[in-house]
Motif scaffolding. Structure first.
Motif, PDB file in Angstrom:
ATOM      1  N   ASP A  80      42.792  37.824  34.920  1.00 15.03           N
ATOM      2  CA  ASP A  80      41.588  37.595  33.941  1.00 15.03           C
ATOM      3  C   ASP A  80      41.126  35.970  33.969  1.00 15.03           C
ATOM      4  N   ARG A  94      39.415  34.676  36.920  1.00 10.65           N
ATOM      5  CA  ARG A  94      38.261  35.388  36.922  1.00 10.65           C
ATOM      6  C   ARG A  94      37.146  34.912  36.205  1.00 10.65           C
ATOM      7  N   ASP A 131      36.499  35.358  43.752  1.00 11.72           N
ATOM      8  CA  ASP A 131      36.534  36.782  44.055  1.00 11.72           C
ATOM      9  C   ASP A 131      37.653  37.458  44.305  1.00 11.72           C
ATOM     10  N   CYS A 133      40.301  37.404  42.511  1.00 12.23           N
ATOM     11  CA  CYS A 133      40.851  38.198  41.278  1.00 12.23           C
ATOM     12  C   CYS A 133      39.879  39.217  40.749  1.00 12.23           C
ATOM     13  N   ALA A 134      38.647  39.062  40.861  1.00 12.13           N
ATOM     14  CA  ALA A 134      37.582  40.266  40.513  1.00 12.13           C
ATOM     15  C   ALA A 134      38.183  41.473  41.388  1.00 12.13           C
ATOM     16  N   LYS A 170      41.408  42.980  40.566  1.00 15.09           N
ATOM     17  CA  LYS A 170      41.677  43.769  39.322  1.00 15.09           C
ATOM     18  C   LYS A 170      40.910  45.142  39.824  1.00 15.09           C
TER      19      LYS A 170
END
Lengths: 297, 281
Positions: B131, B134, B164, B166-167, B170
């Motif tokens: 998070d 991100r 990207d 981390c996005a 997730k």
């Protein structure tokens, strides 16, 4: 070998062979497909690496800079670690808080106006509410345009038209939001239950009455949830829209990065991260409540 | 009108028909919420220094600019080929950045998935880390990478990758968490190890989901890659911001047109690919 329950029954070789062959062929076909897919991807990657001027040796040589960069972010000008002197580190906290507030306000007003436009537009581009295919197609194309052109490009152009400041940023975010939300809203409207709408039409309600009492109560929760998500995205977007002079904290960040004020960069980044996470948690909480309210209904 | 409605509802009530009751109880919170939203809007507009005196002339100037944009034209063929090359560079940045992000995101996604790593503390910190990273925008990453590897498209690809990872991680961890447990139990029941359970129980389920997520990100990164050029990280954005700065509006509109067409083509390709993946999976 005695016949116990544990023995696995094996088919005679004559029957087994074709089955095993078929299995082998299926596996081989899948493997061929996989190898082909990997080969195509690798080729495309190589082509892309060439296009993006990737230089591995330079990357390895300069990777030290990257870790170094983060190390320098953690140091004050005096050479001490930033957390040893938080007052010095966050010397501009008051200004940054004002700017992050401005950033959030830009995001909010952009989201609000964009959502309002999307709300009006989405009923005009759903097949179940609007008969005219010309109107539908026009609104759809317009929304598509609004969401495909990146918000920063809008911001660059608007800065020329409206001058520096938050106004072009708000407008850029609003237009991009209208496009993105318009599409999502229209998808929600496309999937509604048409019976209430027909009921109102049958009892003589106008088009507006049909939308107001037949459609809106069905879609409002979904719309709110999407708008909240968009707000979250827009806060992130508003934090960089200052790079082109359209207000918010971005301009200060850009200046600090360009002029190598490392401690300022880390402080501003932390302010942004904290704010974005706060908004994330807040909107997530609200969306969960919305879902629960819907479930209770 | 309202009188007849009142008599009608009284009549219906006398026959024990349950009518919906509208009042402060049911609609109060909604009204308050809407009032707060609108109030915040009208409070915020002057705080940001937005006024009609600035808005209306700005709109006129915008109209002028749009007129100046017509018709879109690159002016010379050599410029057109330069733009085409920059567009190719943009696509390369988007593709390379997303694929790099995916390579790193897959192990991270498995780490952050609750059904793979059962440790609650690891799960919590993995999610918070994702998070945190991100919330830093691609453009900020681009500025940082420019400091490290210099101006140019390589910095752009690295920026997209780091923004990207981390996005994507997730999204992937969510896909892993919603995977069907039964294949895993089947592998475990027939004596498979933990690794075998993941390899044969989970990976085949989530691979098509991963592929379609990566495709979707390539699509959306094509759009992001057009703007990282604004800070000097390569691609068509370099020319776009330059042309806006020197007020060459016809070339600006031509560049925007090129971006629109490219994005539409990529959308179409990715839609077809995603459909085939979904069809097979």
């Amino acid at each position: 070998m005695t016949h116990s329950i544990h023995t696995v029954a094996v088919l005679p070789a004559a029957q087994l062979a074709p089955l095993a062959n078929a299995y082998g062929a299926a596996v081989a076909a899948k493997r061929r497909q996989m190898v082909l897919g990997i080969a195509v991807t690798l080729f495309a990657l190589a082509l892309a690496a060439l296009g993006a001027e990737v230089e591995p040796q330079k990357f390895w040589a300069k990777l030290g800079n990257f870790t170094d960069y983060f190390a320098r972010l953690a140091h004050l000008d005096s050479g001490a670690y930033v957390w040893t002197d938080p007052v010095e580190w966050f010397w501009g906290l008051r200004k940054w808080l004002r700017l992050i507030g401005e950033t959030m306000l830009i995001a909010y007003i952009g989201t609000f106006s964009g959502a309002l436009v999307a709300f009006c537009a989405c009923f005009m581009c759903s097949a179940n509410l609007t008969r005219s295919p010309v109107l539908r197609a026009t609104v759809r194309r317009l929304l598509e345009f609004c969401r495909t052109v990146p918000d920063l490009v809008f911001a660059l152009i608007f800065v020329v038209a409206f001058g520096l400041g938050p106004l072009p940023g708000v407008m850029a975010l609003a237009i991009h939001t209208a496009g993105a939300l318009g599409k999502l809203f229209a998808e929600v409207v496309d999937n509604i239950d048409l019976k209430p709408v027909e009921g109102i039409a049958a009892s003589g309600g106008s088009w507006f009455a049909q939308v107001r009492f037949g459609v809106v109560p069905q879609v409002l929760a979904n719309f709110t949830s999407y708008a909240l998500l968009r707000f979250e995205i827009n806060v992130r977007g508003a934090s960089v829209i200052g790079f082109v002079g359209a207000g918010g904290i971005g301009e200060d960040l850009l200046v600090s990065i360009r002029r190598f004020y490392y401690a300022d960069v880390s402080a501003i980044l932390l302010v942004i991260i904290a704010c974005v996470m706060l908004i994330d948690v807040g909107t997530e909480f609200l969306r969960h409540r919305l879902v629960r309210m819907e479930g209770a209904r | 009108m309202s009188e007849s409605a009142a008599t009608l509802s009284a009549m219906l009530r006398s026959r024990n028909v349950e009518l919906p009751r509208y009042g402060w109880r049911t609609h109060g919170p909604g009204f308050v919420a809407i009032a707060v939203l609108i109030g915040l809007f009208f409070l915020g507009v002057p705080v940001l220094g937005i006024s009609f005196e600035r808005f209306i002339p700005g709109l006129w100037r915008l109209g002028d600019i749009v007129m100046l944009m017509m018709p879109p034209s690159p002016e010379t063929w050599s410029r057109f080929f330069i733009y085409l090359e920059a567009l190719g560079q943009t696509l390369a940045i988007a593709f390379l950045g997303t694929m790099t992000a995916a390579v790193f995101a897959i192990p991270l996604g498995f780490l952050a998935a609750r059904n793979i790593v059962a440790n609650r503390i690891v799960h919590f910190f993995a999610r918070r880390l994702l998070d945190t990273v991100r919330s830093v925008d691609t453009l900020i990453w681009a500025l940082i990478w420019i400091n490290v590897v210099g101006l140019g498209p390589f910095a752009g690809a690295l920026a997209i990758a780091s923004a990207d990872i981390c996005a994507l991680a997730k999204l992937m961890s969510e896909a892993i968490e919603t995977a069907d447990r039964r294949p895993v139990e089947g592998v475990t029941a027939s004596g498979g190890s933990r690794a075998a359970a993941v390899r044969f129980g989970i990976v085949p389920q989530v691979l098509p989901v991963f592929a379609s997520q990566v495709l979707y990100y390539i699509e959306s990164n094509t759009r992001s890659a057009t703007i990282i050029g604004i800070v000097g990280a390569g691609g068509i954005g370099v020319h776009l911001s330059e042309m806006i700065r020197v007020l060459e509006w016809q070339q600006v509109s031509f560049l925007i047109l090129m971006v629109l067409v490219t994005v539409a083509i990529i959308d179409q390709i990715s839609r077809v690919l995603r459909k085939t993946i979904a069809g097979r999976g």
